[in-house]
Design a protein around this motif. Structure first.
Motif, PDB file in Angstrom:
ATOM      1  N   ALA A   1      72.100  52.886 -15.283  1.00 51.76           N
ATOM      2  CA  ALA A   1      70.711  52.893 -14.817  1.00 51.76           C
ATOM      3  C   ALA A   1      70.646  52.048 -13.551  1.00 51.76           C
ATOM      4  O   ALA A   1      71.115  50.912 -13.521  1.00 51.76           O
ATOM      5  N   HIS A   2      70.093  52.620 -12.501  1.00 55.49           N
ATOM      6  CA  HIS A   2      69.956  51.935 -11.216  1.00 55.49           C
ATOM      7  C   HIS A   2      68.486  51.566 -11.050  1.00 55.49           C
ATOM      8  O   HIS A   2      67.633  52.450 -10.951  1.00 55.49           O
ATOM      9  N   ILE A   3      68.200  50.264 -11.034  1.00 53.60           N
ATOM     10  CA  ILE A   3      66.830  49.792 -10.942  1.00 53.60           C
ATOM     11  C   ILE A   3      66.630  49.170  -9.563  1.00 53.60           C
ATOM     12  O   ILE A   3      67.156  48.098  -9.267  1.00 53.60           O
ATOM     13  N   ILE A   4      65.884  49.872  -8.730  1.00 58.31           N
ATOM     14  CA  ILE A   4      65.616  49.442  -7.366  1.00 58.31           C
ATOM     15  C   ILE A   4      64.298  48.674  -7.408  1.00 58.31           C
ATOM     16  O   ILE A   4      63.244  49.253  -7.658  1.00 58.31           O
ATOM     17  N   CYS A   5      64.373  47.369  -7.177  1.00 59.54           N
ATOM     18  CA  CYS A   5      63.253  46.466  -7.434  1.00 59.54           C
ATOM     19  C   CYS A   5      62.421  46.181  -6.190  1.00 59.54           C
ATOM     20  O   CYS A   5      62.867  45.489  -5.278  1.00 59.54           O
TER      21      CYS A   5
ATOM     22  N   ILE B   1      73.509  48.770 -16.388  1.00 63.81           N
ATOM     23  CA  ILE B   1      72.290  48.661 -15.598  1.00 63.81           C
ATOM     24  C   ILE B   1      72.618  47.839 -14.353  1.00 63.81           C
ATOM     25  O   ILE B   1      73.228  46.778 -14.462  1.00 63.81           O
ATOM     26  N   ILE B   2      72.188  48.342 -13.190  1.00 63.86           N
ATOM     27  CA  ILE B   2      72.327  47.581 -11.953  1.00 63.86           C
ATOM     28  C   ILE B   2      70.933  47.365 -11.378  1.00 63.86           C
ATOM     29  O   ILE B   2      70.176  48.315 -11.193  1.00 63.86           O
ATOM     30  N   PHE B   3      70.609  46.110 -11.119  1.00 60.68           N
ATOM     31  CA  PHE B   3      69.341  45.738 -10.499  1.00 60.68           C
ATOM     32  C   PHE B   3      69.602  45.500  -9.018  1.00 60.68           C
ATOM     33  O   PHE B   3      70.448  44.683  -8.662  1.00 60.68           O
ATOM     34  N   TYR B   4      68.878  46.206  -8.158  1.00 63.98           N
ATOM     35  CA  TYR B   4      69.019  46.060  -6.716  1.00 63.98           C
ATOM     36  C   TYR B   4      67.857  45.212  -6.210  1.00 63.98           C
ATOM     37  O   TYR B   4      66.694  45.551  -6.442  1.00 63.98           O
ATOM     38  N   LEU B   5      68.185  44.134  -5.511  1.00 63.66           N
ATOM     39  CA  LEU B   5      67.187  43.206  -4.985  1.00 63.66           C
ATOM     40  C   LEU B   5      67.366  43.040  -3.478  1.00 63.66           C
ATOM     41  O   LEU B   5      68.471  43.237  -2.957  1.00 63.66           O
TER      42      LEU B   5
END
Length: 180
Positions: free
Chosen positions: A116-120, A25-29
């Motif tokens: 999973a790419h989570i664009i926050c 999982i990668i969280f993009y901030l």
């Protein structure tokens, strides 16, 4: 801390990268935290130091991430101090990426269904340009608390309790834990 400007693929787009070298999982901030002097993300005190340097805002971010990635939801407090550890069996390997400006090849995110790419948040999502994929599927509590997604790319509210409450976390968790 591993910086993505050491990565020849997209050095100008990403200012910070910390977490697993092979994340699921990668969280993009949108903006980087204050990095404490001599900070090592793999240290057992890394999360506590990050929260101490950045205050309640980053505490909330780390709590929501912990709740999303821990394998047993009730263990999120126990998991939180170890989020950046390279091999932890109690949570899904993750990374946090701080996105600078425009990410024109956002369609490339969907190429690896194992991540999973989570664009926050809206600020971060405005930096991504999707040309071929449409985030047409939805998980939602209401109009303001919704997640759009396609395959393994998720456009979520910003990681704040008001925008991303536990009920929304409960909707997203099963999708992130499908391949545990």
């Amino acid at each position: 801390m591993k910086m993505l400007d050491d990565n020849p693929s997209n050095p100008a787009l990403i200012s910070h990268y910390f977490g697993a070298l092979k994340p699921k999982i990668i969280f993009y901030l949108p903006s980087a935290p204050i990095i404490p002097k001599n900070w090592l993300p793999t240290s057992e005190q890394a999360i506590a130091q990050l929260i101490h340097a950045n205050g309640n805002h980053w505490r909330k971010i780390m709590v929501i991430i912990s709740k999303l990635v821990c394998k047993e939801f009730s263990d999120w407090r126990k998991v939180q101090p170890n989020l950046f550890q390279q091999s932890c069996t109690e949570h899904i390997p993750l990374a946090i990426v701080i996105v600078n400006d425009s990410y024109e090849n956002a369609d490339n995110l969907a190429r690896d269904p194992d991540i999973a790419h989570i664009i926050c948040g809206k600020n971060t999502s405005s930096r991504f340009m999707f040309n071929k994929i449409v985030l047409a599927q939805h998980l939602s509590l209401n109009e303001k608390q919704a997640i759009q997604y396609h395959s393994s790319v998720f456009l979520t509210p910003y990681l704040d309790y008001r925008q991303f409450p536990n009920k929304l976390i409960e909707l997203l968790r099963p999708m992130l834990h499908q391949t545990d």
